[in-house]
Structures are given as C-alpha cells and as structure tokens.
Design a protein around this motif. Structure first.
Motif, PDB file in Angstrom:
ATOM      1  N   ALA A  60       0.808  -1.217   0.000  1.00 18.14           N
ATOM      2  CA  ALA A  60       0.000   0.000   0.000  1.00 18.14           C
ATOM      3  C   ALA A  60       0.846   1.273   0.000  1.00 18.14           C
ATOM      4  O   ALA A  60       0.421   2.308  -0.493  1.00 18.14           O
ATOM      5  N   PHE A  61       2.029   1.191   0.557  1.00 14.40           N
ATOM      6  CA  PHE A  61       2.842   2.407   0.661  1.00 14.40           C
ATOM      7  C   PHE A  61       3.888   2.485  -0.440  1.00 14.40           C
ATOM      8  O   PHE A  61       4.689   3.408  -0.490  1.00 14.40           O
ATOM      9  N   GLY A  62       3.901   1.497  -1.316  1.00 12.75           N
ATOM     10  CA  GLY A  62       4.860   1.501  -2.408  1.00 12.75           C
ATOM     11  C   GLY A  62       6.271   1.244  -1.924  1.00 12.75           C
ATOM     12  O   GLY A  62       7.235   1.633  -2.569  1.00 12.75           O
ATOM     13  N   LEU A  63       6.403   0.596  -0.786  1.00 14.99           N
ATOM     14  CA  LEU A  63       7.728   0.397  -0.215  1.00 14.99           C
ATOM     15  C   LEU A  63       8.388  -0.874  -0.734  1.00 14.99           C
ATOM     16  O   LEU A  63       9.578  -0.900  -0.987  1.00 14.99           O
ATOM     17  N   SER A  64       7.604  -1.926  -0.865  1.00 15.54           N
ATOM     18  CA  SER A  64       8.216  -3.155  -1.341  1.00 15.54           C
ATOM     19  C   SER A  64       7.492  -3.652  -2.580  1.00 15.54           C
ATOM     20  O   SER A  64       6.274  -3.500  -2.690  1.00 15.54           O
ATOM     21  N   THR A  65       8.250  -4.206  -3.504  1.00 16.86           N
ATOM     22  CA  THR A  65       7.639  -4.752  -4.712  1.00 16.86           C
ATOM     23  C   THR A  65       7.980  -6.237  -4.811  1.00 16.86           C
ATOM     24  O   THR A  65       9.066  -6.656  -4.414  1.00 16.86           O
ATOM     25  N   THR A  66       7.043  -6.981  -5.346  1.00 12.64           N
ATOM     26  CA  THR A  66       7.262  -8.417  -5.503  1.00 12.64           C
ATOM     27  C   THR A  66       6.957  -8.787  -6.958  1.00 12.64           C
ATOM     28  O   THR A  66       5.981  -8.291  -7.525  1.00 12.64           O
ATOM     29  N   PHE A  67       7.816  -9.633  -7.513  1.00 13.71           N
ATOM     30  CA  PHE A  67       7.562 -10.104  -8.872  1.00 13.71           C
ATOM     31  C   PHE A  67       6.492 -11.187  -8.827  1.00 13.71           C
ATOM     32  O   PHE A  67       6.579 -12.119  -8.051  1.00 13.71           O
ATOM     33  N   VAL A  68       5.478 -11.025  -9.642  1.00 12.21           N
ATOM     34  CA  VAL A  68       4.389 -11.992  -9.569  1.00 12.21           C
ATOM     35  C   VAL A  68       4.082 -12.636 -10.918  1.00 12.21           C
ATOM     36  O   VAL A  68       3.074 -13.317 -11.071  1.00 12.21           O
ATOM     37  N   GLY A  69       4.932 -12.414 -11.909  1.00 16.33           N
ATOM     38  CA  GLY A  69       4.704 -13.042 -13.208  1.00 16.33           C
ATOM     39  C   GLY A  69       3.423 -12.552 -13.844  1.00 16.33           C
ATOM     40  O   GLY A  69       3.168 -11.347 -13.907  1.00 16.33           O
ATOM     41  N   LEU A  70       2.613 -13.473 -14.290  1.00 13.57           N
ATOM     42  CA  LEU A  70       1.393 -13.102 -14.995  1.00 13.57           C
ATOM     43  C   LEU A  70       0.194 -12.994 -14.044  1.00 13.57           C
ATOM     44  O   LEU A  70      -0.952 -12.890 -14.496  1.00 13.57           O
ATOM     45  N   ALA A  71       0.488 -12.987 -12.757  1.00 21.51           N
ATOM     46  CA  ALA A  71      -0.613 -13.013 -11.778  1.00 21.51           C
ATOM     47  C   ALA A  71      -1.561 -11.838 -11.950  1.00 21.51           C
ATOM     48  O   ALA A  71      -2.780 -11.976 -11.802  1.00 21.51           O
ATOM     49  N   ASN A  72      -0.997 -10.652 -12.257  1.00 27.04           N
ATOM     50  CA  ASN A  72      -1.863  -9.480 -12.441  1.00 27.04           C
ATOM     51  C   ASN A  72      -2.863  -9.688 -13.566  1.00 27.04           C
ATOM     52  O   ASN A  72      -4.006  -9.260 -13.485  1.00 27.04           O
ATOM     53  N   PHE A  73      -2.380 -10.348 -14.621  1.00 21.74           N
ATOM     54  CA  PHE A  73      -3.272 -10.593 -15.763  1.00 21.74           C
ATOM     55  C   PHE A  73      -4.345 -11.606 -15.390  1.00 21.74           C
ATOM     56  O   PHE A  73      -5.503 -11.470 -15.763  1.00 21.74           O
ATOM     57  N   GLU A  74      -3.905 -12.640 -14.638  1.00 18.56           N
ATOM     58  CA  GLU A  74      -4.883 -13.646 -14.207  1.00 18.56           C
ATOM     59  C   GLU A  74      -5.963 -12.994 -13.359  1.00 18.56           C
ATOM     60  O   GLU A  74      -7.154 -13.224 -13.536  1.00 18.56           O
ATOM     61  N   ARG A  75      -5.497 -12.116 -12.460  1.00 21.16           N
ATOM     62  CA  ARG A  75      -6.429 -11.418 -11.576  1.00 21.16           C
ATOM     63  C   ARG A  75      -7.389 -10.564 -12.416  1.00 21.16           C
ATOM     64  O   ARG A  75      -8.603 -10.545 -12.193  1.00 21.16           O
ATOM     65  N   LEU A  76      -6.810  -9.911 -13.409  1.00 22.85           N
ATOM     66  CA  LEU A  76      -7.593  -9.011 -14.246  1.00 22.85           C
ATOM     67  C   LEU A  76      -8.710  -9.766 -14.962  1.00 22.85           C
ATOM     68  O   LEU A  76      -9.875  -9.372 -14.931  1.00 22.85           O
ATOM     69  N   PHE A  77      -8.325 -10.877 -15.592  1.00 21.23           N
ATOM     70  CA  PHE A  77      -9.325 -11.572 -16.408  1.00 21.23           C
ATOM     71  C   PHE A  77     -10.259 -12.462 -15.600  1.00 21.23           C
ATOM     72  O   PHE A  77     -11.165 -13.074 -16.145  1.00 21.23           O
ATOM     73  N   SER A  78      -9.997 -12.542 -14.270  1.00 27.13           N
ATOM     74  CA  SER A  78     -10.989 -13.245 -13.464  1.00 27.13           C
ATOM     75  C   SER A  78     -11.824 -12.234 -12.679  1.00 27.13           C
ATOM     76  O   SER A  78     -12.724 -12.604 -11.921  1.00 27.13           O
TER      77      SER A  78
END
Lengths: 361, 293, 282
Positions: free
Chosen positions: B45-63
C-alpha cells in the motif's frame, strides 16, 4: 572558360549495374559537345558525374585543368539546366536566378546587375516578379537558362532541357540555346536522345551506347562516316536501312540482298572477299531512274510530307525506306527503278558492327 | 520509395532527429516498457516493497468480473457509437453530394462539431439530459419515460453514446463526402443509362465503391470510441452508475490514479496496448489494400 | 445529379437542414443556458430563448471563475489552453519537420531503427500508459508547468510521416539545383523545403492546434495547481460538484468560451482544416 576532360571515368551502382565503362572524353574550351544516345545508355549519368551530383567509381574529372573528382557540385564552377527545369516553385524569377549568387556571398548590387543583365539577354525583364507557375514552358526554359548564365560558370551542362516542350517551341529554343552559347563562348555539354537536336546543335557529337562512347566527331563527320552500324542507324532521320550483303569478285563487287550487284569504289574490299556483311543505305541516298545498276522494286506505302515523300519499298523480304523529292508522283503498287551511288554505301562488319572502308585505287 | 540524391553528412541527421528521438524515448518508449515491467509486479500500500508476480496481475484481471464487465461495456459503447455516427454521416454525405446549391454552407454547418473536445460534448449533452432541467429529459417525461442518467445504467450509456456520436458525425461526414466525390461521375451516369433508380444506384454502385472509406472509418471510429472518450465519460457519468459506463480507458485511470493499484493498472495498460496494436495493424492492412484497389 | 428529380433534391435539402439543426441544437441550448440567471433554472422546462444575463455571467466566469473549480478565472484557463495548444502545435511541427528531413534526405546508421521507433509512438496514446508517463514527468519535476503540459505530447509519428510523404514528392532536381547553387543541408531546408511545405504546415497546424486545445486526460494528470488548469479539463471541476447542483449558467458560459476558439479555427480555416485532416489519414 575551360575545357572539360574525363579520364577513364567509370560508374557502377551498388546493384551491379555499370552505367559508364572507362569513358575518355575531352571537350575543348568554348566547344559545345552534344552527348547523344538511346535512353539508358548512361548519358545522364555522364553529365551528373561532371556536375558532381554522383560520385565516380573510377577515373578522374578535370575542369579547366583542375581535378574536381572529389569536389562538391557547388565548388566545380559549373551550372546545369535540368530536364524539368528544377526552378524553385516558391521563388520568383529574380530570386531563382539570384539564389546561387547569394549563397556565394556575391555583393547585393553585383547580384542585381547580373540578374538584370541576364534577364535582358533572355528577354525576361518583364517577368522578374513572376513565379514559375505563372510562366509558359518556353519562359520557364529561359529562366532555367538564366539561372545558369547568371553565375558565368566555366561550363554549362544541359540535361535534355528541351524534352518537355512542344515540337515547334523545341525547334525555336534549340536555335536560341545555340546562339546564346556562341555569344557567351562558354564550354557546354548537352545531353539528348534526339538525334535532330544533336545534329543541329553540337560543334562536336559523342554517341554513347551501353556506357561506352561509340564515336566522337563533328555532326557531319558522324553522318557521313558512322564508325559503327549502331551510329549509322542512330544518327540521321529517317533512319538508315540495313541490308545483307556479300563481297564478290576479289572484293570489287558487292552483292546486295541477293538481288543486285554494285561495283565498289576504288579497289573495293579485297580482304572481305566472299564474306557476308551489313550494308547501310540512307533513305535520302536512293535515286530514282538511275543508271544501268538500278533495280525495280514494288512500292508498299507512300507517305507524302510535302517537300519530300517517304516511300516504303519491298526489297526482297525487307521493307526499305526511301526518301524522294516531293514533286515525284508515286502511288502504292507502282514499281520504281532505284539505284545508289556506291560512294554513299556504308559497309559494316557482321562480327563487330565496325565500319569497313574501301581501299583507294 | 527512397531519394536517389541525399546529403552525405555524418552528424547532421542525428542532430535533426535528436529532439523527436529524445521525447519518444523518454515519454513513450520508456513508460511503455515500465508498464510492461509493472504489470508483472505488486506493490504494498505504501509503495515500499515490490514483488515479482509473473502473470498473476493478468490472471487477476481476467478473473475480475468488473474488468470483464468493462470490456463488455466498451464493446457495446464502441459498436453503438461507430454504427450510429457512421450511418448518420453517410446519410448526410449522400445528401450533400446531391445538392449543388448551398453545398458549402451545409458543409460548414455540419463540420464544426469536429472542433469540440469530447469532454465539452459530454457537458452539452449532460445539460440536455439533466433529469430535472434537461430539455430532452423533459420531453421523454412527457411521453411517459422517466429519464434518470444518475440512477439508470442504460440511461447513462445512452447519454455517452449520444454525446460521442454527435461529435463524431462531422469527421465521418467529411470522409464520406470526399469518398463520394472521388467516385467517377461516368460510373453513376452509366448506371443511370442502364436504368437504375437513384436509390438502387446508391446501394449497387456507390456503396460498394465507398467500401474502402467505410472500412477505414470503422477502424478510426473504434479507436475514437476506445481511447478518445475518456474526457466524455469523466465529465458526465464518471463511469457510473454502478460501473455501467466504466469503459476500459476510464477504468485504467481509476484503478491506477484513484485506486493506486500499480500492477493492475499496468496490466490494463498492456491489454490496451495490445488493442491499439491490433487496430493499427488492421488499419495498415487497409492502407495496403487501398494501394491495390 | 444525373437526372432531374426535384423531389429528391428537396428531400436532400430537408435532410441536410434537419441534420444541421440537430448538430446545432445542443450548442443553442448551451448558449441559452449561459444567458440565464441562476433562479431561471427552476422553471421547467428551461426556456429556449436567451435570457438577459449574458454580460453578467460571462464577465463573472472570465474574471472570477467558479468557486467549485478552484475559482480560477476563465481568462487564466483560456491562456493556459492557448499556451499549451500553441506549444504542442508548433513543437510537433518543428520536430517532425526536422526528423522527416533527416529520414528522407540523409543516409545514416540506425535510420530505419529511428523510423520504427517514431512509428511505434502511433500505438502508444497517453491513455494506455497513464501511470508510468506520469511517473516520468513527476520525477523530472515537470508537474504543474507548461513544459510538462506540452513537451511529452509533441512527439508525433503522424506529422513526421506526413512531412516524409510530402518530401518524397519534392522533385530530386530541386535538391540538385540547390547543391549546384551552393546550398548545404541547412540552407536547402530553410530556403527550399520549408517554404515549399508552407501549405502542409498550415494545414497541420490547424489540426494540431485543435488537438492541443482539446487535450483532457494529460492536463488532468499533470496539473494540481489550479493556475495551470486548462479550460477543457477545468470544466469538469465545475460540473461534478459534490452534493450540489452545478451553476449551469456559469458552466455553460465557460463551455461556450472553451469551444469557441477551436470552432473559429475550423470554420475560419475550413479549406486548410479539411486538407490537413485528409492528408494525415492518407
């Protein structure tokens, strides 16, 4: 004032096309050389190489004794008249002529004097404020000339400058250009595919074919003694007729198209005895009602031009063009007796198309 | 086609393209690359840490049913805008092509809306459709339809379709008119001599010959409805009510700027890029066809 | 038309007049609304004849603005829009002329690559890269500035292609003649190419001015300081007022002021505008 010299000039394009092959050419000071040849023979390339608009693949270009091979076009002290004139469409006539001088930092009063002087020579005084599109074809042509003259360069280059004009204007302009060049005494190279232009305008003619110079000489020299069959066919209008021939009787006689024989002048061509060759006869060299050597031939087509009449006759299996005085009444279907003065025959070798001359007696 | 003659300077050409190239790289290529990168990460939420999640964002998007809904809404909206603005424009252009007297006056009267921003067009229609004071809303009430674009998703959709169509008619009109005037007169005359009525001539001769223009305009109108209507939605419905007018470009803005969902917004950007590439490719195929035509 | 059919011509005129009327109607209503007093909106339906508050409303928005929209005078927003539109139009034309010139008249390593990079921008409208572009502009400190409003938008594939297309039709002999006349690359560009491109530049300017003036999303992203609001995006803050009815007479006065400049440009320079539009899409 300068002479132009090309030494072994070669131009090959990246795609492998060789436009010019080791061309040597010399244009004397004040001379007007016309380079003539069919389209694609390399004549425009030759001109552009002299201008510096293209880079050489080999050889040297000298203008006024100075090697300009590596110089920019602007540094060569030449001016060029383009086929489509290449006038700057947004500038008026005055500025079109003045632009080159301005770029050379010529003082303003000097520019003005020279532009007005040139306009005067060309009869453009009243058009200086006009834009190119407000001018007729002939006037544009003159402005293009003016742009070249105003710089008083060492040499003029002309790239088929008359081909965009109609037939009547072309004849008029070709006289004008010629007179102008005489008057200014500037060396000129003029490129054209039109043999009539070449004949009438050039002090000297260079006939170009496939990137090589076939013959260079005065127009009449070339007309009278074409060095090759190609030159013979290219220079002269209507074009030279070509027939098959064979040398007989120890070189003294020529048998033409297996139809009749002519006694050759002088000692003839003893070395060609029994060999086949090409016989060139210009249409205007046929005579009607000739001597005993004449042959009767059927007329296929009559084309009266007024002053002269062109007729096509069947010479064995070949159609031959004959040019006769317009006063002679002939109709197709007639049979007419034709003869040729042996001295006006042109004989060319079959192998390499080179001219063969009879040996003097 | 290339020039036969050119300048042989080494440095000059680079100086000439420098500005264009710098802006392209800094403001176009680099952000686009970042969008690709960000679409594969999540941030706290604070933009402090980032994590690589592969295509997870896309999966989340299309579900995500809201996203799928947004796609659906966008397609409906685009189809409606393209169809209505093209047919109105074609009718007007065909009529304008007929008249001789006053044709330039009509032209002027029909092209000016092109100059309006979609957002401005939205505000104009917002007033017309305003449930309390709007003239059209009032007229609808008179015929028994209770209009309210703040409560009814259908009404809100009609509002943005009307506003988007109204603005786009001018553009389509100009191209249809140009297309019509490009058709050789002799063809129409030949058809007339063959006995075809004006109506029949239009559908059998004119319309088929106009097909390159029509095809081109369909693509352009889709691009317009997809990407240029952000301002329109933002000023009128703000995606509402209840996401009923939340088209894709609006959602990517909302999720990114208001919702601060970096990964999700970036994934949406990547999807949008794919759509532009697709539409551009179609358009360029059309250009090739035009050459053959 | 081919044959004489008076009734068809009559229908054509009728359809065109009706069409022109439909297109003009929203504008008329907006104008009428902009001349009303605040209370007259209580009358339903609203009047279709102009009221008497024209001067009052327009001077109010021009000088004082609307409170809900940060009370920026519309004059300021008009100025901002003008500056942005001019910078975008001039900037796009300038850099596109230069890069098209390089691509057409020079041969250099990476020429094709650069051409394709410019081409790609065609497929990257602001809308599809909102967040990262905002990030770049923010980190360059360009938020709330005219530079931030305009520079990121002035890369232009369409303008570059248009000029490239045009340059390719310029006869080669003009360049040759200019070289014989002693003109180098800069002179040729300045003395020959730019003057020849005048009409194209003017046509493009009309289109790009409208494009710049009508920007919405970009100013919304990069301006938080009301002093940099442009008029098209500023209107949004007048319309969407939380829990209140918008002051329609002021909103519509602003709308009229916002749409007037581009409409005047399109109508006044119709010929150039149509030419520009058709050229761009070729």
């Amino acid at each position: 004032m300068a002479e132009i010299e090309l030494n072994g000039v070669t131009k090959a394009y990246p795609n492998g096309v060789v436009a010019l092959q080791k061309v040597d050419l010399k244009v004397a000071d004040r001379e007007f050389l016309v380079v003539v040849g069919p389209s694609g023979c390399g004549k425009s390339t030759l001109l552009r190489l002299i201008a510096g608009l293209e880079t050489l693949s080999g050889g040297h270009v000298l203008i006024g004794g100075r090697d300009v091979t590596r110089l920019e076009p602007a540094q060569r002290d030449i001016a060029m008249v383009f086929q489509n004139y290449a006038l700057y469409p947004h500038m008026n006539v005055y500025n079109n002529m003045a632009y080159g001088l301005r770029n050379r930092k010529t003082p303003k009063p000097e520019i003005d004097r020279r532009v007005r002087e040139t306009a005067c020579i060309l009869g453009l005084e009243t058009m200086l404020e006009r834009k190119p599109r407000q001018l007729s074809g002939g006037q544009r042509q003159r402005v293009a000339m003016g742009r070249a003259i105003v710089r008083s360069p060492a040499a003029f280059l002309f790239d088929e400058p008359l081909s965009n004009l109609d037939a009547k204007l072309r004849v008029q302009m070709r006289g004008e250009i010629k007179r102008l060049q005489r008057r200014l005494g500037t060396t000129g190279v003029y490129v054209t595919h039109d043999q009539a232009e070449a004949m009438t305008m050039g002090d000297q003619l260079a006939v170009l074919r496939d990137g090589r110079i076939e013959q260079k000489g005065s127009p009449l020299e070339i007309y009278r003694r074409p060095a090759t069959a190609f030159v013979g066919g290219f220079i002269g209008s209507p074009a030279m007729n070509f027939l098959d021939g064979r040398i007989e009787e120890g070189g003294r006689k020529l048998r033409v198209a297996e139809m009749f024989s002519i006694v050759l002048p002088g000692a003839g061509l003893p070395e060609q005895e029994g060999r086949n060759l090409t016989v060139g006869i210009r249409p205007e060299h046929f005579k009607i009602n000739g001597n005993a050597a004449s042959v009767e031939l059927p007329v296929e087509l009559v084309e009266p031009l007024g002053g002269q009449t062109l007729i096509e006759v069947l010479f064995g299996k070949k159609i031959v063009t004959v040019s006769l005085d317009g006063a002679i009444a002939i109709k197709s279907g007639d049979r007419i007796p034709l003869s040729v003065d042996p001295a006006q025959l042109h004989l060319f070798s079959l192998e390499n198309e080179v001219r063969l001359d009879c040996i003097a007696a | 086609m290339e020039k036969r003659v050119f300048f042989e300077h080494r440095l000059t050409p680079y100086l000439l393209v420098a500005a264009q190239l710098a802006i392209t790289l800094i403001f176009f290529i680099w952000p686009a690359a970042q969008a690709f990168y960000q679409s594969t990460i999540t941030q706290d939420a604070f933009g402090l840490s980032t994590t690589f999640v592969g295509l997870a964002n896309f999966e989340r998007l299309f579900s995500d049913s809201l996203y799928l809904h947004s796609i659906e809404i966008t397609l409906v909206f685009s189809a409606l805008v393209a169809a209505s603005s093209l047919s109105i424009a074609l009718l007007l252009a065909a009529m304008a092509d007929r008249v001789i007297r006053g044709s330039s006056v009509y032209k002027t009267l029909l092209i000016w809306p092109y100059a309006l921003a979609p957002a401005i067009s939205g505000v104009l229609w917002l007033l017309l459709f305003n449930p309390t004071i709007g003239i059209i809303a009032y007229a609808l009430r008179q015929v028994g339809y209770s209009w309210n674009n703040f409560l009814s998703g259908t009404d809100a959709m009609i509002l943005i379709v009307a506003a988007a169509t109204w603005k786009q008619v001018s553009y389509n009109f100009l191209f249809f008119l140009a297309g019509l005037q490009f058709i050789p007169r002799s063809l129409i005359e030949a058809a007339a001599i063959d006995g075809a009525s004006p109506f029949k001539r239009f559908w059998t001769i004119v319309f088929p010959l106009l097909s390159p223009t029509t095809f081109f305009l369909v693509v352009v109108n889709l691009v317009y409805a997809f990407f240029d209507t952000f301002g329109l939605v933002h000023t009128t419905t703000a995606g509402g009510p209840a996401h009923a007018t939340e088209i894709l470009v609006y959602k990517v803005y909302r999720d990114g700027f208001v919702g601060l969902d970096v990964g999700g917004s970036a994934a949406q950007s990547v999807v949008l890029m794919a759509i532009v590439v697709l539409l551009t490719a179609i358009q360029f195929r059309y250009v090739e066809r035009k050459v053959v035509y | 038309m081919v044959e004489h059919r008076p009734w068809l011509t009559f229908i054509a005129h009728a359809v065109l007049i009706f069409g022109a009327f439909i297109l003009a109607f929203p504008l008329w209503v907006a104008f009428v609304a902009s001349t009303q007093s605040a209370v007259s909106f209580n009358q339903i339906p609203m009047s279709l004849l102009p009221g008497g508050h024209f001067i009052e409303n327009y001077s109010a928005v021009l000088t004082r603005g609307v409170a809900s929209a940060g009370a920026v005078p519309v004059v300021t927003m008009l100025m901002n829009s003008l500056i942005m539109a001019m910078m975008i139009a001039v900037g796009k034309i300038a850099i596109s002329l230069l890069s098209a010139y390089a691509i057409v008249y020079f041969r250099f390593p990476f020429r094709k690559t650069i051409f394709w990079l410019i081409f790609i921008t065609l497929m990257l409208p602001v809308e599809v890269r909102i967040l990262p572009t905002y990030g770049v502009v923010a980190s360059l400190g360009m938020l709330n500035s005219y530079a931030g409003l305009s520079i990121p938008l002035i890369a232009s594939a369409t303008a570059t292609f248009l000029f490239r297309q045009y340059f390719l039709t310029v006869p080669e002999e003009l360049l040759e003649a200019a070289r014989l006349d002693g003109a180098g690359p800069w002179r040729f560009f300045r003395d020959i190419l730019i003057p020849l491109s005048r009409t194209n530049i003017a046509a493009l300017f009309v289109i790009l001015f409208i494009y710049g003036w009508n920007q919405y999303l970009w100013p919304l992203l990069v301006t938080t300081d009301p002093n940099y609001y442009t008029i098209v995006m500023g209107i949004q803050r007048m319309v969407t007022v939380a829990d209140a009815t918008p002051q329609w007479q002021l909103v519509m006065a602003t709308v009229i002021l916002a749409l007037l400049p581009p409409v005047i440009v399109v109508v006044g320079m119709q010929r150039l505008f149509i030419r520009g539009l058709v050229e761009i899409e070729k």
